[in-house]
Design a protein around this motif. Structure first.
Motif, PDB file in Angstrom:
ATOM      1  N   ARG A 124       1.069  -1.270   0.061  1.00  0.00           N
ATOM      2  CA  ARG A 124       0.107  -0.040  -0.192  1.00  0.00           C
ATOM      3  C   ARG A 124       0.831   1.224  -0.201  1.00  0.00           C
ATOM      4  O   ARG A 124       0.799   1.862  -0.959  1.00  0.00           O
ATOM      5  N   PHE A 125       1.652   1.243   0.572  1.00  0.00           N
ATOM      6  CA  PHE A 125       2.770   2.223   1.317  1.00  0.00           C
ATOM      7  C   PHE A 125       4.349   2.892   0.285  1.00  0.00           C
ATOM      8  O   PHE A 125       4.540   3.597  -0.261  1.00  0.00           O
ATOM      9  N   LEU A 126       4.518   1.124   0.222  1.00  0.00           N
ATOM     10  CA  LEU A 126       5.848   0.734  -0.739  1.00  0.00           C
ATOM     11  C   LEU A 126       5.747   0.611  -2.075  1.00  0.00           C
ATOM     12  O   LEU A 126       6.864   0.675  -2.871  1.00  0.00           O
ATOM     13  N   HIS A 127       4.562   0.726  -2.324  1.00  0.00           N
ATOM     14  CA  HIS A 127       4.508   0.048  -4.219  1.00  0.00           C
ATOM     15  C   HIS A 127       5.403  -0.842  -3.900  1.00  0.00           C
ATOM     16  O   HIS A 127       5.303  -1.463  -5.465  1.00  0.00           O
ATOM     17  N   VAL A 128       5.728  -2.541  -2.785  1.00  0.00           N
ATOM     18  CA  VAL A 128       5.713  -2.936  -3.860  1.00  0.00           C
ATOM     19  C   VAL A 128       4.632  -4.251  -4.104  1.00  0.00           C
ATOM     20  O   VAL A 128       3.681  -4.240  -3.840  1.00  0.00           O
ATOM     21  N   SER A 129       5.162  -4.629  -5.716  1.00  0.00           N
ATOM     22  CA  SER A 129       4.382  -5.056  -6.621  1.00  0.00           C
ATOM     23  C   SER A 129       3.603  -6.579  -5.676  1.00  0.00           C
ATOM     24  O   SER A 129       4.276  -6.820  -5.259  1.00  0.00           O
ATOM     25  N   HIS A 130       2.611  -7.202  -6.019  1.00  0.00           N
ATOM     26  CA  HIS A 130       1.817  -8.421  -5.537  1.00  0.00           C
ATOM     27  C   HIS A 130       3.329  -9.082  -6.790  1.00  0.00           C
ATOM     28  O   HIS A 130       3.532 -10.355  -5.916  1.00  0.00           O
ATOM     29  N   PHE A 131       3.289  -9.255  -7.798  1.00  0.00           N
ATOM     30  CA  PHE A 131       4.314 -10.326  -7.916  1.00  0.00           C
ATOM     31  C   PHE A 131       5.735 -10.612  -7.527  1.00  0.00           C
ATOM     32  O   PHE A 131       6.353 -11.918  -7.317  1.00  0.00           O
ATOM     33  N   ASP A 132       6.640  -9.098  -6.833  1.00  0.00           N
ATOM     34  CA  ASP A 132       7.454  -9.606  -6.081  1.00  0.00           C
ATOM     35  C   ASP A 132       7.090  -9.334  -4.601  1.00  0.00           C
ATOM     36  O   ASP A 132       8.501 -10.471  -4.545  1.00  0.00           O
ATOM     37  N   LEU A 133       6.194  -9.285  -4.160  1.00  0.00           N
ATOM     38  CA  LEU A 133       5.753 -10.392  -2.980  1.00  0.00           C
ATOM     39  C   LEU A 133       6.293 -11.511  -2.785  1.00  0.00           C
ATOM     40  O   LEU A 133       6.104 -12.561  -2.511  1.00  0.00           O
ATOM     41  N   ASN A 134       4.867 -12.384  -4.075  1.00  0.00           N
ATOM     42  CA  ASN A 134       5.466 -13.023  -4.294  1.00  0.00           C
ATOM     43  C   ASN A 134       6.450 -14.304  -4.233  1.00  0.00           C
ATOM     44  O   ASN A 134       6.391 -15.738  -3.581  1.00  0.00           O
ATOM     45  N   LEU A 135       7.083 -13.464  -5.444  1.00  0.00           N
ATOM     46  CA  LEU A 135       8.301 -13.960  -5.242  1.00  0.00           C
ATOM     47  C   LEU A 135       9.026 -14.210  -4.053  1.00  0.00           C
ATOM     48  O   LEU A 135      10.208 -15.430  -3.814  1.00  0.00           O
ATOM     49  N   ALA A 136       9.101 -12.971  -3.174  1.00  0.00           N
ATOM     50  CA  ALA A 136      10.131 -13.409  -2.027  1.00  0.00           C
ATOM     51  C   ALA A 136       8.776 -14.458  -0.873  1.00  0.00           C
ATOM     52  O   ALA A 136       9.791 -15.334  -0.466  1.00  0.00           O
ATOM     53  N   ILE A 137       7.643 -14.987  -0.630  1.00  0.00           N
ATOM     54  CA  ILE A 137       7.173 -15.623  -0.270  1.00  0.00           C
ATOM     55  C   ILE A 137       7.735 -17.010  -0.703  1.00  0.00           C
ATOM     56  O   ILE A 137       8.066 -17.925   0.327  1.00  0.00           O
ATOM     57  N   LEU A 206       2.241 -21.047   0.702  1.00  0.00           N
ATOM     58  CA  LEU A 206       2.496 -20.758  -0.593  1.00  0.00           C
ATOM     59  C   LEU A 206       0.829 -22.101  -1.160  1.00  0.00           C
ATOM     60  O   LEU A 206       0.880 -21.121  -2.926  1.00  0.00           O
ATOM     61  N   GLY A 207       0.510 -22.192   0.135  1.00  0.00           N
ATOM     62  CA  GLY A 207      -1.307 -22.667  -1.428  1.00  0.00           C
ATOM     63  C   GLY A 207      -1.831 -21.260  -1.313  1.00  0.00           C
ATOM     64  O   GLY A 207      -1.970 -21.527  -2.460  1.00  0.00           O
ATOM     65  N   TYR A 208      -1.871 -20.478  -0.209  1.00  0.00           N
ATOM     66  CA  TYR A 208      -2.889 -19.593  -0.516  1.00  0.00           C
ATOM     67  C   TYR A 208      -2.505 -18.543  -1.908  1.00  0.00           C
ATOM     68  O   TYR A 208      -3.640 -17.768  -2.108  1.00  0.00           O
ATOM     69  N   THR A 209      -1.082 -18.485  -1.876  1.00  0.00           N
ATOM     70  CA  THR A 209      -0.890 -17.424  -3.123  1.00  0.00           C
ATOM     71  C   THR A 209      -1.453 -18.029  -3.740  1.00  0.00           C
ATOM     72  O   THR A 209      -1.073 -16.972  -5.251  1.00  0.00           O
ATOM     73  N   MET A 210      -1.022 -19.269  -4.193  1.00  0.00           N
ATOM     74  CA  MET A 210      -1.293 -19.796  -5.197  1.00  0.00           C
ATOM     75  C   MET A 210      -2.431 -19.267  -5.860  1.00  0.00           C
ATOM     76  O   MET A 210      -2.731 -19.731  -6.975  1.00  0.00           O
ATOM     77  N   SER A 233       5.433 -21.963 -11.191  1.00  0.00           N
ATOM     78  CA  SER A 233       6.566 -21.611  -9.730  1.00  0.00           C
ATOM     79  C   SER A 233       5.636 -22.623  -8.011  1.00  0.00           C
ATOM     80  O   SER A 233       6.595 -23.247  -7.762  1.00  0.00           O
ATOM     81  N   HIS A 234       5.212 -21.597  -7.694  1.00  0.00           N
ATOM     82  CA  HIS A 234       4.116 -22.133  -6.634  1.00  0.00           C
ATOM     83  C   HIS A 234       3.386 -23.624  -6.598  1.00  0.00           C
ATOM     84  O   HIS A 234       4.024 -24.676  -5.725  1.00  0.00           O
ATOM     85  N   MET A 235       3.330 -24.109  -7.672  1.00  0.00           N
ATOM     86  CA  MET A 235       2.747 -25.160  -8.181  1.00  0.00           C
ATOM     87  C   MET A 235       3.905 -26.759  -8.317  1.00  0.00           C
ATOM     88  O   MET A 235       3.668 -27.291  -7.101  1.00  0.00           O
ATOM     89  N   ALA A 236       4.649 -26.431  -8.846  1.00  0.00           N
ATOM     90  CA  ALA A 236       6.431 -26.890  -9.059  1.00  0.00           C
ATOM     91  C   ALA A 236       6.222 -27.092  -7.591  1.00  0.00           C
ATOM     92  O   ALA A 236       7.426 -28.693  -7.028  1.00  0.00           O
ATOM     93  N   LEU A 237       7.071 -26.383  -6.503  1.00  0.00           N
ATOM     94  CA  LEU A 237       7.163 -25.991  -5.290  1.00  0.00           C
ATOM     95  C   LEU A 237       6.534 -27.130  -4.293  1.00  0.00           C
ATOM     96  O   LEU A 237       7.513 -27.792  -3.627  1.00  0.00           O
ATOM     97  N   LEU A 238       5.050 -26.820  -4.217  1.00  0.00           N
ATOM     98  CA  LEU A 238       4.183 -27.370  -3.775  1.00  0.00           C
ATOM     99  C   LEU A 238       4.295 -29.148  -3.961  1.00  0.00           C
ATOM    100  O   LEU A 238       4.042 -29.772  -2.796  1.00  0.00           O
ATOM    101  N   VAL A 239       4.725 -30.099  -5.435  1.00  0.00           N
ATOM    102  CA  VAL A 239       4.436 -30.789  -5.715  1.00  0.00           C
ATOM    103  C   VAL A 239       6.218 -31.299  -4.946  1.00  0.00           C
ATOM    104  O   VAL A 239       6.209 -32.625  -4.259  1.00  0.00           O
ATOM    105  N   LEU A 240       6.605 -30.877  -5.291  1.00  0.00           N
ATOM    106  CA  LEU A 240       8.117 -30.755  -4.734  1.00  0.00           C
ATOM    107  C   LEU A 240       8.172 -30.829  -3.888  1.00  0.00           C
ATOM    108  O   LEU A 240       8.797 -32.395  -2.547  1.00  0.00           O
ATOM    109  N   LEU A 241       7.806 -30.483  -2.994  1.00  0.00           N
ATOM    110  CA  LEU A 241       7.621 -30.332  -1.374  1.00  0.00           C
ATOM    111  C   LEU A 241       7.120 -31.801  -1.317  1.00  0.00           C
ATOM    112  O   LEU A 241       6.517 -32.471   0.175  1.00  0.00           O
ATOM    113  N   ALA A 242       5.366 -31.994  -1.491  1.00  0.00           N
ATOM    114  CA  ALA A 242       4.623 -32.977  -0.711  1.00  0.00           C
ATOM    115  C   ALA A 242       5.585 -34.631  -1.714  1.00  0.00           C
ATOM    116  O   ALA A 242       5.441 -35.514  -1.029  1.00  0.00           O
ATOM    117  N   LEU A 243       6.150 -34.605  -2.214  1.00  0.00           N
ATOM    118  CA  LEU A 243       7.510 -36.069  -2.293  1.00  0.00           C
ATOM    119  C   LEU A 243       8.413 -35.918  -1.506  1.00  0.00           C
ATOM    120  O   LEU A 243       8.938 -36.694  -1.777  1.00  0.00           O
TER     121      LEU A 243
END
Length: 286
Positions: A124-137, A206-210, A233-243
Motif C-alpha cells: 500500500r505505502f511502499l508500492h511493492v508489487s504483488h508479483f515481487d511479494l509472491n516471489l519473496a514468499i 504457498l497454498g494461499y498465494t497460488m 512456480s508455486h505449484m512446482a514447489l508444492l509438488v516437490l515438497l509433497a514428494l
C-alpha cells in the motif's frame, strides 16, 4: 512406527551374520550408528536433566520402587539404558513430532497474521508489487525447505560419525559414559517444533498465494505472463515438497531425538520406554 520396527528386525538379522561389520543397507548403516551414538551419549544427558529438573524423574523412581533420588547415578542408568528399546524410543519421538505438525497451533496463525500485516503496508505505502511479494514468499519457502534438508543431512552425518567412533559393535552390554555438557537451547526447548511451525507457515502461504493468483481473473487479464510464472512456480514447489517432506520430516524428527538435541519431552519419552522395556512391554525388545 513400522519403519523403526523394520530397522530393528534388520539389525537383529544383521547381528546373526558371522561378519558383524559386513555390508549393510544405507538406512540400516545409519540406524546402527545412531543406536551406538545414542546409548553412549544419553546417560550423561539424563543425569544432567536429573540434576536440573528432578521432577521429570519422579514417576520413574516411583516405578522403580525407589524413594531416594541418590540411587539414580550413571551406573544405574547405564544398565537400564543398555537394555532399553531404541526403536520404540524413535517411534514414539517421531509420532509426537508428526502429531504436533498435523495440528495447527495458534502460534502458527499468529505468524501468518503478522506476515500479512507486513505485506499490506509494503504494497500500500511502499508500492511493492504483488508479483515481487509472491516471489519473496516463494523464496522464503524454498529457503526453509532447503534448510531442513541440509540440517537433516548434517545431523545425520554427525550422528553416524559419532556412532562409528564408538566402534562396530551392535550389541552394547556396558554403556560407556560420554563427557557431560551444559544445556544448550536445543535441550531447553523443543527446537524441532520451531522448524515444523515454520514449515506450516510457508506451506500455508504457498497454498494461499497460488490459489489467490489462480482464481483472480483480474490478475490474469492484467498480466498473464507474470501470473502464469507465479502459479507454475508455486505449484512446482508444492509438488516437490509433497514428494520430499513425507520422507524428510520423520528422518528429521528422529535425528532431533538424538543427543545433543534431547529436550525434556525426549527425556520423558525415554523414561517411558525404559519402564516399558523393564516390563517387557515395549513391543519389540532390543
Amino acid at each position: 512406527n513400522r519403519k523403526w520396527e523394520a530397522m530393528h528386525i534388520q539389525r537383529l538379522d544383521f547381528e546373526r551374520q558371522a561378519d558383524s561389520c559386513g555390508q549393510r543397507s544405507r538406512k540400516l548403516h545409519a540406524y546402527i550408528h545412531w543406536r551406538a551414538h545414542f546409548f553412549v551419549a544419553i546417560v550423561p544427558v539424563l543425569m544432567r536433566f536429573f540434576e536440573e529438573e528432578p521432577s521429570i524423574f519422579r514417576d520413574f523412581l516411583a516405578f522403580m520402587g525407589e524413594s531416594r533420588e541418590d540411587v539414580l547415578n550413571e551406573d544405574f542408568l547405564g544398565k537400564i539404558v543398555s537394555n532399553s528399546n531404541f526403536s520404540a524410543y524413535l517411534a514414539h519421538s517421531v509420532r509426537h513430532c508428526i502429531m504436533d505438525m498435523i495440528e495447527v497451533k495458534p502460534i502458527t496463525w499468529m505468524a501468518v497474521l503478522v506476515l500479512f500485516l507486513v505485506k499490506v503496508p509494503l504494497h500500500r505505502f511502499l508500492h511493492v508489487s504483488h508479483f515481487d511479494l509472491n516471489l519473496a514468499i516463494f523464496g522464503l519457502s524454498l529457503v526453509v525447505a532447503l534448510t531442513v534438508m541440509y540440517w537433516v543431512h548434517q545431523i545425520n552425518k554427525r550422528s553416524i560419525a559419532a556412532g562409528r567412533a564408538v566402534g562396530c559393535e551392535d550389541t552394547i552390554s556396558t554403556v560407556p559414559t560420554a563427557p557431560r555438557h551444559r544445556h544448550t537451547l536445543h535441550n531447553k526447548m523443543n527446537t524441532e517444533t520451531v522448524v515444523l511451525r515454520m514449515l506450516q507457515v510457508v506451506l500455508f502461504l504457498l497454498g494461499y498465494t497460488m490459489a489467490r493468483e489462480m482464481a483472480s481473473a483480474h490478475t490474469w487479464q492484467q498480466n498473464f505472463s507474470k501470473t502464469l510464472v507465479i502459479v507454475l512456480s508455486h505449484m512446482a514447489l508444492l509438488v516437490l515438497l509433497a514428494l520430499v517432506l513425507p520422507r524428510q520430516i520423520p528422518w528429521f524428527a528422529a535425528l532431533m531425538a538424538l543427543p545433543p538435541y534431547v529436550d525434556g519431552e525426549n527425556v520423558k519419552t525415554m523414561l517411558f520406554v525404559m519402564e516399558a522395556s523393564l516390563q517387557h512391554m515395549g513391543g519389540f525388545s532390543e
